[in-house]
Write a protein that holds these residues in place. Structure first.
Motif, PDB file in Angstrom:
ATOM      1  N   ILE A 174       5.476  -7.934  16.303  1.00 40.41           N
ATOM      2  CA  ILE A 174       4.850  -9.261  16.165  1.00 40.41           C
ATOM      3  C   ILE A 174       4.322  -9.485  14.746  1.00 40.41           C
ATOM      4  CG2 ILE A 174       2.874 -10.672  16.892  1.00 40.41           C
ATOM      5  CD1 ILE A 174       3.265  -9.154  19.703  1.00 40.41           C
ATOM      6  N   LEU A 175       3.520  -8.560  14.247  1.00 35.11           N
ATOM      7  CA  LEU A 175       2.901  -8.770  12.929  1.00 35.11           C
ATOM      8  C   LEU A 175       3.945  -8.811  11.819  1.00 35.11           C
ATOM      9  CD1 LEU A 175      -0.358  -6.588  13.172  1.00 35.11           C
ATOM     10  CD2 LEU A 175      -0.089  -9.034  13.631  1.00 35.11           C
ATOM     11  N   LEU A 176       4.830  -7.806  11.774  1.00 40.10           N
ATOM     12  CA  LEU A 176       5.840  -7.776  10.715  1.00 40.10           C
ATOM     13  C   LEU A 176       6.841  -8.924  10.878  1.00 40.10           C
ATOM     14  CD1 LEU A 176       6.406  -3.922  10.387  1.00 40.10           C
ATOM     15  CD2 LEU A 176       4.923  -5.390   8.993  1.00 40.10           C
ATOM     16  N   ASN A 178       6.016 -11.796  11.677  1.00 44.49           N
ATOM     17  CA  ASN A 178       5.319 -12.951  11.097  1.00 44.49           C
ATOM     18  C   ASN A 178       4.932 -12.717   9.635  1.00 44.49           C
ATOM     19  OD1 ASN A 178       4.626 -15.199  13.231  1.00 44.49           O
ATOM     20  ND2 ASN A 178       4.490 -13.254  14.309  1.00 44.49           N
ATOM     21  N   GLU A 179       5.563 -11.695   9.012  1.00 43.64           N
ATOM     22  CA  GLU A 179       5.322 -11.349   7.601  1.00 43.64           C
ATOM     23  C   GLU A 179       3.855 -11.022   7.319  1.00 43.64           C
ATOM     24  OE1 GLU A 179       7.222 -13.976   4.778  1.00 43.64           O
ATOM     25  OE2 GLU A 179       9.187 -13.238   5.411  1.00 43.64           O
ATOM     26  N   ILE A 180       3.234 -10.333   8.282  1.00 50.92           N
ATOM     27  CA  ILE A 180       1.855  -9.870   8.113  1.00 50.92           C
ATOM     28  C   ILE A 180       1.913  -8.364   7.858  1.00 50.92           C
ATOM     29  CG2 ILE A 180      -0.406  -9.630   9.215  1.00 50.92           C
ATOM     30  CD1 ILE A 180       0.448 -12.059  11.029  1.00 50.92           C
ATOM     31  N   PRO A 181       1.650  -7.906   6.631  1.00 47.41           N
ATOM     32  CA  PRO A 181       1.690  -6.464   6.354  1.00 47.41           C
ATOM     33  C   PRO A 181       0.669  -5.701   7.201  1.00 47.41           C
ATOM     34  CG  PRO A 181       1.593  -7.724   4.305  1.00 47.41           C
ATOM     35  CD  PRO A 181       1.305  -8.674   5.425  1.00 47.41           C
ATOM     36  N   ILE A 182       0.998  -4.429   7.469  1.00 53.31           N
ATOM     37  CA  ILE A 182       0.144  -3.554   8.274  1.00 53.31           C
ATOM     38  C   ILE A 182      -0.259  -2.357   7.415  1.00 53.31           C
ATOM     39  CG2 ILE A 182       0.111  -1.976  10.269  1.00 53.31           C
ATOM     40  CD1 ILE A 182       2.290  -3.853  11.534  1.00 53.31           C
ATOM     41  N   VAL A 183      -1.546  -1.991   7.439  1.00 50.22           N
ATOM     42  CA  VAL A 183      -2.004  -0.774   6.759  1.00 50.22           C
ATOM     43  C   VAL A 183      -2.544   0.180   7.822  1.00 50.22           C
ATOM     44  CG1 VAL A 183      -3.519   0.209   4.992  1.00 50.22           C
ATOM     45  CG2 VAL A 183      -2.578  -2.094   4.674  1.00 50.22           C
ATOM     46  N   GLU A 184      -1.965   1.402   7.859  1.00 54.15           N
ATOM     47  CA  GLU A 184      -2.368   2.391   8.861  1.00 54.15           C
ATOM     48  C   GLU A 184      -3.001   3.611   8.198  1.00 54.15           C
ATOM     49  OE1 GLU A 184       0.801   1.747  12.457  1.00 54.15           O
ATOM     50  OE2 GLU A 184       1.620   2.491  10.581  1.00 54.15           O
ATOM     51  N   HIS A 185      -3.693   4.424   8.992  1.00 55.63           N
ATOM     52  CA  HIS A 185      -4.358   5.652   8.523  1.00 55.63           C
ATOM     53  C   HIS A 185      -5.391   5.331   7.422  1.00 55.63           C
ATOM     54  CE1 HIS A 185      -1.124   7.900  10.556  1.00 55.63           C
ATOM     55  NE2 HIS A 185      -0.298   7.078   9.950  1.00 55.63           N
ATOM     56  N   MET A 186      -6.188   4.311   7.647  1.00 62.47           N
ATOM     57  CA  MET A 186      -7.262   4.025   6.692  1.00 62.47           C
ATOM     58  C   MET A 186      -8.423   4.978   6.971  1.00 62.47           C
ATOM     59  SD  MET A 186      -7.077  -0.115   6.717  1.00 62.47           S
ATOM     60  CE  MET A 186      -7.912  -0.254   5.157  1.00 62.47           C
ATOM     61  N   CYS A 187      -9.428   4.965   6.114  1.00 61.76           N
ATOM     62  CA  CYS A 187     -10.602   5.813   6.350  1.00 61.76           C
ATOM     63  C   CYS A 187     -11.835   5.191   5.691  1.00 61.76           C
ATOM     64  CB  CYS A 187     -10.374   7.221   5.802  1.00 61.76           C
ATOM     65  SG  CYS A 187     -10.115   7.294   4.024  1.00 61.76           S
ATOM     66  N   GLY A 188     -13.001   5.641   6.124  1.00 60.72           N
ATOM     67  CA  GLY A 188     -14.245   5.217   5.482  1.00 60.72           C
ATOM     68  C   GLY A 188     -14.632   3.766   5.703  1.00 60.72           C
ATOM     69  N   LEU A 189     -14.120   3.165   6.776  1.00 59.40           N
ATOM     70  CA  LEU A 189     -14.418   1.743   7.000  1.00 59.40           C
ATOM     71  C   LEU A 189     -15.882   1.496   7.370  1.00 59.40           C
ATOM     72  CD1 LEU A 189     -11.185   0.528   8.878  1.00 59.40           C
ATOM     73  CD2 LEU A 189     -11.707   0.427   6.432  1.00 59.40           C
ATOM     74  N   SER A 190     -16.598   2.554   7.728  1.00 57.13           N
ATOM     75  CA  SER A 190     -18.031   2.406   8.048  1.00 57.13           C
ATOM     76  C   SER A 190     -18.830   1.932   6.836  1.00 57.13           C
ATOM     77  CB  SER A 190     -18.612   3.720   8.570  1.00 57.13           C
ATOM     78  OG  SER A 190     -18.420   4.738   7.605  1.00 57.13           O
ATOM     79  N   ALA A 191     -18.309   2.192   5.621  1.00 58.80           N
ATOM     80  CA  ALA A 191     -19.022   1.820   4.395  1.00 58.80           C
ATOM     81  C   ALA A 191     -18.838   0.347   4.019  1.00 58.80           C
ATOM     82  CB  ALA A 191     -18.557   2.702   3.242  1.00 58.80           C
TER      83      ALA A 191
END
Length: 220
Positions: A174-176, A178-191
């Motif tokens: 669905i996302l791709l 609709n040309e919506i890029p996906i970023v996986e394996h992020m970290c540190g989003l609590s900051a």
């Protein structure tokens, strides 16, 4: 005006690390070592030229439509505007609620044109066996809603934005699609603040390639 700071939300890529079980780890080595370079340069001058062999899905990476669709935009065709200087919203996910993220607690007008990052805290398991089991993911319904609301990019700090229980990948589809890029394996989003920051996740501009590691960060 307040001075902005950069907050890094990407993993370090290291020799031998596993991002996704069953996929090969990166091999990082010298192509030209400092010792060998001394013979080529003036006395006291030395260089290291490194070599890396890795698959596209290594560390924190961005997926372009080409990853899923033969005729989708590849990395070289993604507009910078789809990856950089995006207004950013962070969705805090309660891990006790189970792995499936079925609804997005935002309005469509909030989401339109913005990067939406899902903070699940799964990055605490990075480089451990637990990372590969029972990770949080979006459902098809959540992906449909994000696409309809006009999200510019969607990211998550877990193994996959989709469930890997079956071979279906509705969220990527669905996302791709609709040309919506996906970023996986992020970290540190609590900051990160819930809103008001600007998000950047720019890959190398590679032709006929769908995925590449990024140095993802926000300006907050």
């Amino acid at each position: 005006t307040t001075l902005k700071r950069c907050i890094d939300v990407s993993h370090t890529v290291e020799h031998g690390m596993t991002t996704y079980k069953g996929f090969p780890a990166p091999v990082i080595c010298d192509w030209l070592s400092r010792e060998a370079s001394r013979a080529k340069y003036a006395h006291g001058t030395e260089f290291q030229i490194g070599k890396i062999e890795m698959i596209a899905n290594t560390g924190t990476y961005v997926d372009s439509p080409f990853h899923r669709y033969e005729n989708g935009k590849d990395l070289s065709e993604l507009p910078l505007e789809s990856l950089a200087n995006l207004e950013c919203l962070v969705v805090r996910v309660d891990p006790a609620a189970g792995p499936a993220i079925d609804r997005v607690p935002l309005t469509a007008s909030q989401v339109g044109g913005r990067a939406v990052l899902f903070h699940t805290g799964w990055d605490r398991h990075w480089r451990s066996e637990a990372y590969f089991e029972g990770h949080p993911y979006l459902t098809e319904r959540a992906a449909e809603w994000l696409a309809k609301a006009g999200a510019a990019l969607v990211g998550i700090d877990s193994l996959n934005i989709d469930s890997v229980a079956t071979g279906e990948r509705p969220v990527h589809t669905i996302l791709l699609g609709n040309e919506i890029p996906i970023v996986e394996h992020m970290c540190g989003l609590s900051a990160l603040p819930d809103e008001g920051s600007r998000f950047f996740a720019v890959p190398v501009k590679v032709k006929a390639f769908g995925t590449f590691p990024v140095r993802a960060f926000v300006l907050a």
